[in-house]
Scaffold this motif. Structure first.
Motif, PDB file in Angstrom:
ATOM      1  N   ARG A   1       0.836  -1.205   0.000  1.00 60.59           N
ATOM      2  CA  ARG A   1       0.000   0.000   0.000  1.00 60.59           C
ATOM      3  C   ARG A   1       0.872   1.257   0.000  1.00 60.59           C
ATOM      4  O   ARG A   1       0.571   2.223  -0.694  1.00 60.59           O
TER       5      ARG A   1
ATOM      6  N   GLU B   1       2.034   1.834  -3.445  1.00 61.80           N
ATOM      7  CA  GLU B   1       0.954   2.405  -4.266  1.00 61.80           C
ATOM      8  C   GLU B   1       0.788   3.889  -3.976  1.00 61.80           C
ATOM      9  O   GLU B   1       0.667   4.701  -4.895  1.00 61.80           O
TER      10      GLU B   1
ATOM     11  N   GLY C   1       6.357   4.117  -6.649  1.00 62.05           N
ATOM     12  CA  GLY C   1       5.869   2.748  -6.544  1.00 62.05           C
ATOM     13  C   GLY C   1       6.861   1.715  -6.058  1.00 62.05           C
ATOM     14  O   GLY C   1       6.570   0.521  -6.087  1.00 62.05           O
TER      15      GLY C   1
END
Length: 161
Positions: free
Chosen positions: A68, A71, A100
């Motif tokens: 996460r 992301e 990322g």
């Protein structure tokens, strides 16, 4: 007196938006456009995939949460930091995700407080990745205001969470 923090730190707008889907998340403003989200027990339980703790050498980084964080970092860098001191003994650990992927660390300094140059501490290095700057006589840790509270409870009751 001790100091303890396990938190995600990022650009305030990014962190407020990204953390909306994390049950129990509270975001607290820092200086220089940054914010932190303490990894409380509720946040930990909401984001872990159930694997062992101790991932990447962190004491409390929820297993699976790094995906996460990666992301979230597609737009702006995101740091996860752990700091623990009591009686001048403890340590710091930090990592930064950007575009990322993991781009810094994990960095660790288990030591007596201030036996290392504060400007090269793991947290200060992570904060520089996030765009923080320091002034003469302080490090990035102090410049963004991480010294104003000493525990998750303090941060959550600071009136901004």
């Amino acid at each position: 007196m001790g100091y303890e923090l396990q938190a995600v730190i990022a650009d305030e707008g990014l962190l407020r938006t990204a953390s909306r889907d994390v049950p129990g998340a509270r975001v607290v403003s820092l200086r220089q456009g940054l914010s932190l989200m303490p990894v409380t027990d509720e946040v930990f339980d909401a984001v872990t995939d159930g694997g062992d703790t101790g991932y990447l050498g962190f004491r409390r980084l929820p297993r699976g949460f790094e995906k996460r964080l990666a992301e979230w970092s597609a737009a702006e860098p995101v740091a996860y930091v752990e700091v623990e001191y009591f009686g001048g003994v403890g340590g710091q650990r930090a990592a930064v995700w950007g575009n990322g992927a993991l781009v810094l660390g994990p960095l660790e300094v288990p030591t007596r407080k201030w036996w290392f140059s504060r400007s090269i501490s793991p947290v200060s290095q992570a904060l520089r990745w996030l765009g923080a700057s320091r002034t003469r006589g302080e490090d990035e840790f102090e410049a963004v205001g991480l010294d104003r509270c000493r525990s998750h409870d303090d941060w959550l009751s600071s009136g901004d969470g």
